[in-house]
Scaffold this motif. Structure first.
Motif, PDB file in Angstrom:
ATOM      1  N   TYR A 128     -27.960 -49.929  79.649  1.00 50.60           N
ATOM      2  CA  TYR A 128     -27.902 -49.757  77.899  1.00 50.60           C
ATOM      3  C   TYR A 128     -27.350 -51.386  77.498  1.00 50.60           C
ATOM      4  O   TYR A 128     -27.312 -51.673  76.571  1.00 50.60           O
ATOM      5  CB  TYR A 128     -27.218 -48.511  77.501  1.00 50.60           C
ATOM      6  N   GLY A 129     -25.504 -51.066  78.935  1.00 52.41           N
ATOM      7  CA  GLY A 129     -24.562 -52.447  78.321  1.00 52.41           C
ATOM      8  C   GLY A 129     -25.531 -53.544  77.780  1.00 52.41           C
ATOM      9  O   GLY A 129     -24.606 -54.338  77.234  1.00 52.41           O
ATOM     10  N   ARG A 130     -26.276 -54.136  78.833  1.00 56.71           N
ATOM     11  CA  ARG A 130     -27.335 -55.661  78.556  1.00 56.71           C
ATOM     12  C   ARG A 130     -28.737 -54.917  78.364  1.00 56.71           C
ATOM     13  O   ARG A 130     -29.163 -55.882  78.339  1.00 56.71           O
ATOM     14  CB  ARG A 130     -27.689 -55.823  79.792  1.00 56.71           C
ATOM     15  N   LEU A 131     -28.791 -53.758  77.460  1.00 58.78           N
ATOM     16  CA  LEU A 131     -29.821 -53.774  76.419  1.00 58.78           C
ATOM     17  C   LEU A 131     -30.447 -55.122  75.375  1.00 58.78           C
ATOM     18  O   LEU A 131     -31.407 -55.362  76.027  1.00 58.78           O
ATOM     19  CB  LEU A 131     -30.576 -52.941  75.818  1.00 58.78           C
ATOM     20  N   VAL A 132     -29.682 -55.823  74.666  1.00 61.53           N
ATOM     21  CA  VAL A 132     -29.756 -56.477  73.736  1.00 61.53           C
ATOM     22  C   VAL A 132     -28.690 -57.860  74.349  1.00 61.53           C
ATOM     23  O   VAL A 132     -28.870 -58.365  74.482  1.00 61.53           O
ATOM     24  CB  VAL A 132     -29.154 -56.103  72.603  1.00 61.53           C
ATOM     25  N   ALA A 133     -27.624 -56.986  74.274  1.00 63.25           N
ATOM     26  CA  ALA A 133     -25.971 -58.221  74.470  1.00 63.25           C
ATOM     27  C   ALA A 133     -24.991 -57.786  75.512  1.00 63.25           C
ATOM     28  O   ALA A 133     -25.097 -56.388  76.184  1.00 63.25           O
ATOM     29  CB  ALA A 133     -25.812 -58.829  73.660  1.00 63.25           C
ATOM     30  N   ASP A 134     -23.850 -58.378  76.268  1.00 68.40           N
ATOM     31  CA  ASP A 134     -23.405 -57.687  77.157  1.00 68.40           C
ATOM     32  C   ASP A 134     -22.248 -56.746  76.115  1.00 68.40           C
ATOM     33  O   ASP A 134     -21.061 -57.402  75.490  1.00 68.40           O
ATOM     34  CB  ASP A 134     -22.219 -58.599  77.763  1.00 68.40           C
ATOM     35  N   LEU A 135     -23.152 -55.602  75.766  1.00 68.30           N
ATOM     36  CA  LEU A 135     -21.604 -54.377  75.026  1.00 68.30           C
ATOM     37  C   LEU A 135     -20.369 -54.865  75.670  1.00 68.30           C
ATOM     38  O   LEU A 135     -19.196 -54.098  75.013  1.00 68.30           O
ATOM     39  CB  LEU A 135     -21.976 -53.487  75.904  1.00 68.30           C
ATOM     40  N   ASP A 136     -20.370 -54.856  77.127  1.00 72.30           N
ATOM     41  CA  ASP A 136     -19.001 -54.677  77.687  1.00 72.30           C
ATOM     42  C   ASP A 136     -17.404 -55.410  77.093  1.00 72.30           C
ATOM     43  O   ASP A 136     -16.733 -55.244  76.909  1.00 72.30           O
ATOM     44  CB  ASP A 136     -19.162 -54.536  79.042  1.00 72.30           C
ATOM     45  N   ALA A 137     -18.392 -56.702  76.571  1.00 69.64           N
ATOM     46  CA  ALA A 137     -17.715 -57.359  76.634  1.00 69.64           C
ATOM     47  C   ALA A 137     -17.498 -58.050  74.951  1.00 69.64           C
ATOM     48  O   ALA A 137     -15.973 -58.247  74.341  1.00 69.64           O
ATOM     49  CB  ALA A 137     -18.089 -59.190  76.544  1.00 69.64           C
ATOM     50  N   LEU A 138     -17.670 -56.570  74.023  1.00 67.98           N
ATOM     51  CA  LEU A 138     -16.840 -56.625  72.526  1.00 67.98           C
ATOM     52  C   LEU A 138     -16.231 -55.595  72.139  1.00 67.98           C
ATOM     53  O   LEU A 138     -16.007 -55.153  73.482  1.00 67.98           O
ATOM     54  CB  LEU A 138     -18.130 -56.425  72.108  1.00 67.98           C
ATOM     55  N   PRO A 139     -14.663 -55.531  72.052  1.00 70.86           N
ATOM     56  CA  PRO A 139     -13.690 -54.941  71.796  1.00 70.86           C
ATOM     57  C   PRO A 139     -14.044 -54.031  71.271  1.00 70.86           C
ATOM     58  O   PRO A 139     -15.949 -53.872  70.696  1.00 70.86           O
ATOM     59  CB  PRO A 139     -13.328 -55.698  70.092  1.00 70.86           C
ATOM     60  N   PHE A 140     -13.623 -52.435  71.813  1.00 70.69           N
ATOM     61  CA  PHE A 140     -13.863 -51.107  71.056  1.00 70.69           C
ATOM     62  C   PHE A 140     -14.382 -51.039  69.514  1.00 70.69           C
ATOM     63  O   PHE A 140     -15.236 -50.312  69.237  1.00 70.69           O
ATOM     64  CB  PHE A 140     -12.813 -49.457  71.409  1.00 70.69           C
ATOM     65  N   GLU A 141     -13.599 -51.443  68.576  1.00 72.54           N
ATOM     66  CA  GLU A 141     -14.428 -51.450  67.185  1.00 72.54           C
ATOM     67  C   GLU A 141     -15.045 -51.912  66.791  1.00 72.54           C
ATOM     68  O   GLU A 141     -16.105 -52.045  65.953  1.00 72.54           O
ATOM     69  CB  GLU A 141     -13.342 -51.709  66.667  1.00 72.54           C
ATOM     70  N   ASP A 142     -15.864 -52.623  67.454  1.00 71.19           N
ATOM     71  CA  ASP A 142     -17.026 -53.353  67.285  1.00 71.19           C
ATOM     72  C   ASP A 142     -18.100 -53.283  68.124  1.00 71.19           C
ATOM     73  O   ASP A 142     -19.319 -53.643  67.712  1.00 71.19           O
ATOM     74  CB  ASP A 142     -16.915 -55.555  67.498  1.00 71.19           C
ATOM     75  N   ARG A 143     -18.120 -52.054  68.741  1.00 78.22           N
ATOM     76  CA  ARG A 143     -19.241 -51.320  69.509  1.00 78.22           C
ATOM     77  C   ARG A 143     -19.712 -49.510  68.831  1.00 78.22           C
ATOM     78  O   ARG A 143     -19.704 -48.845  68.783  1.00 78.22           O
ATOM     79  CB  ARG A 143     -18.351 -50.834  70.794  1.00 78.22           C
TER      80      ARG A 143
END
Length: 292
Positions: A139-154
């Protein structure tokens, strides 16, 4: 929300107990020589939380005063409360925690383990504000790198309206975004006074004219299980059957799972999983994105 006398008394006792366990040096204060009480003084907590000394004294005296979510948040930080203590403070104060990082009801180590066991299928836990609370690697790479985003933007709605990569990864963006806003408005009916919900709307209104236009329509829609498509930059188009598994009240946290709707998607999901988990592949880096 009005609190009962019993709740105010319990809150007062709780705050005193938390205050007395903190040494001044833990929060950058000088201990001093004449301290007749253990821990911090009331005026020191008031200073750390940026509230009036008299007001905070009344709070610890269980007087009938109102406490806002923002002030409760400041006091929780000043007293260095852990997640369980923070939840207890907000319950006693009779206000909703405005911090989206707060622990999600229904989350547990068992659910986190379940997310891993579902791999290679993409899966995540979302709250009713569409914040991504936890997710597995696919899921973390389903579209883009979710883990690279700050928490408030997830937040799925924030990403859909403000992140170019996420928008490009949603081939049905126009209809999907309309439904997303309608579902958020329907869910918000139970959270109209909560700062976190209003804050996300205000933030989106400032960032996205398209969100503003959709929000002003006042459309509402209940969550539903349906098909969903993503255009992954590494493996191509993915088509899923999208399912909600509720972990609490219907408008509360939920486990979302994506089951491949066809054999091609199943093959591509397996490939994506290998790209993000196989050490030899991850060490070499992800390949160049495939053409849209």
């Amino acid at each position: 929300m009005t609190t009962t006398a019993a709740a105010r008394q319990e809150l007062a006792s709780f705050l005193r107990s938390r205050r007395e366990r903190i040494a001044p040096e833990q929060v950058g204060l000088t201990p001093g020589r004449r301290r007749r009480t253990p821990g911090l003084r009331r005026e020191e907590v008031a200073q750390l939380a940026a509230v009036g000394v008299t007001w905070y004294t009344w709070l610890e005296q269980a007087r009938e005063i109102q406490i806002s979510a923002q002030v409760a948040d400041a006091i929780a930080r000043a007293l260095m409360l852990d997640p369980n203590e923070r939840t207890h403070l907000f319950r006693l104060a009779g206000v909703t925690d405005p911090n989206p990082r707060a622990r999600c009801p229904g989350m547990s180590d068992q659910i986190r383990e379940m997310l891993g066991k579902l791999e290679p299928l993409p899966a995540a836990v979302l709250n009713s504000r569409t914040d991504v609370i936890a997710h597995n690697r696919t899921y973390g790479r389903l579209v883009a790198d979710l883990d690279a985003l700050p928490f408030e933007d997830r937040n799925i709605m924030w990403l859909a309206f403000t992140d170019a990569a996420w928008r490009a990864g949603m081939p049905d963006w126009k209809e999907a975004s309309r439904q997303m806003v309608a579902k958020y408005r329907a869910a918000m009916a139970e959270h109209l006074a909560e700062p976190a919900w209003k804050s996300l709307v205000k933030r989106l209104e400032q960032a996205s004219p398209e969100f503003r236009e959709l929000w002003e329509r006042h459309e509402v829609q209940e969550p539903e299980n349906r098909a969903k498509r993503f255009l992954n930059p590494y493996v191509g188009l993915l088509t899923f059957d999208f399912t909600h598994l509720w972990l609490g009240p219907r408008q509360g946290p939920r486990l979302v799972t994506y089951t491949p709707a066809d054999d091609l998607t199943r093959e591509r999901v397996q490939r994506l999983y290998e790209l993000v988990t196989v050490p030899a592949v991850t060490a070499a880096g992800l390949p160049e994105p495939v053409p849209a």
